[in-house]
Design a protein around this motif. Structure first.
Motif, PDB file in Angstrom:
ATOM      1  N   THR A 181      89.622  12.668  32.010  1.00 22.20           N
ATOM      2  CA  THR A 181      90.926  12.946  31.427  1.00 22.20           C
ATOM      3  C   THR A 181      91.516  11.721  30.751  1.00 22.20           C
ATOM      4  N   GLY A 182      91.442  10.569  31.386  1.00 22.52           N
ATOM      5  CA  GLY A 182      91.992   9.347  30.796  1.00 22.52           C
ATOM      6  C   GLY A 182      91.303   8.983  29.489  1.00 22.52           C
ATOM      7  N   PHE A 198      91.118   9.040  23.512  1.00 22.08           N
ATOM      8  CA  PHE A 198      90.458   9.505  22.300  1.00 22.08           C
ATOM      9  C   PHE A 198      91.430  10.280  21.414  1.00 22.08           C
ATOM     10  N   LEU A 199      92.237  11.147  22.019  1.00 19.88           N
ATOM     11  CA  LEU A 199      93.206  11.906  21.230  1.00 19.88           C
ATOM     12  C   LEU A 199      94.205  10.986  20.538  1.00 19.88           C
ATOM     13  N   CYS A 210      81.010  16.157  23.908  1.00 18.94           N
ATOM     14  CA  CYS A 210      80.533  15.226  24.933  1.00 18.94           C
ATOM     15  C   CYS A 210      81.414  15.267  26.180  1.00 18.94           C
ATOM     16  N   PHE A 211      82.717  15.313  26.005  1.00 17.04           N
ATOM     17  CA  PHE A 211      83.614  15.415  27.154  1.00 17.04           C
ATOM     18  C   PHE A 211      83.353  16.711  27.933  1.00 17.04           C
ATOM     19  N   TYR A 212      83.145  17.785  27.227  1.00 14.53           N
ATOM     20  CA  TYR A 212      82.866  19.061  27.885  1.00 14.53           C
ATOM     21  C   TYR A 212      81.572  18.982  28.696  1.00 14.53           C
TER      22      TYR A 212
END
Length: 75
Positions: free
Chosen positions: A11-12, A17-18, A63-65
């Motif tokens: 999450t961090g 990234f966002l 990638c996060f998923y």
């Protein structure tokens, strides 16, 4: 006692990234790319910049998923 798979959390990193992707598309940074020349793959540079950021966002979210949910493992 049941063995439950360890769940990963990014999450961090995702929030950072966002913020970075949003910053790349805002006025202070985008003015660097706000020009027509040079042409990259036949696109004006500012359009290429937008496509590049969106492609990077897609790959990062993918990638996060995969990092958080694995490749079809049991939840």
């Amino acid at each position: 006692m049941e063995d439950t798979p360890k769940r990963h959390s990014a999450t961090g990193a995702y929030i950072l990234f966002l913020i970075a992707a949003f910053t790349l598309m805002t006025v202070p940074v985008f003015t660097f790319a706000d020009r027509v020349e040079p042409l990259v793959f036949g696109l004006p540079f500012n359009l290429f910049w937008i496509v590049l950021v969106e492609l990077a966002a897609f790959v990062a979210v993918l990638c996060f998923y995969l990092y958080e949910h694995g490749r079809g493992g049991k939840t």
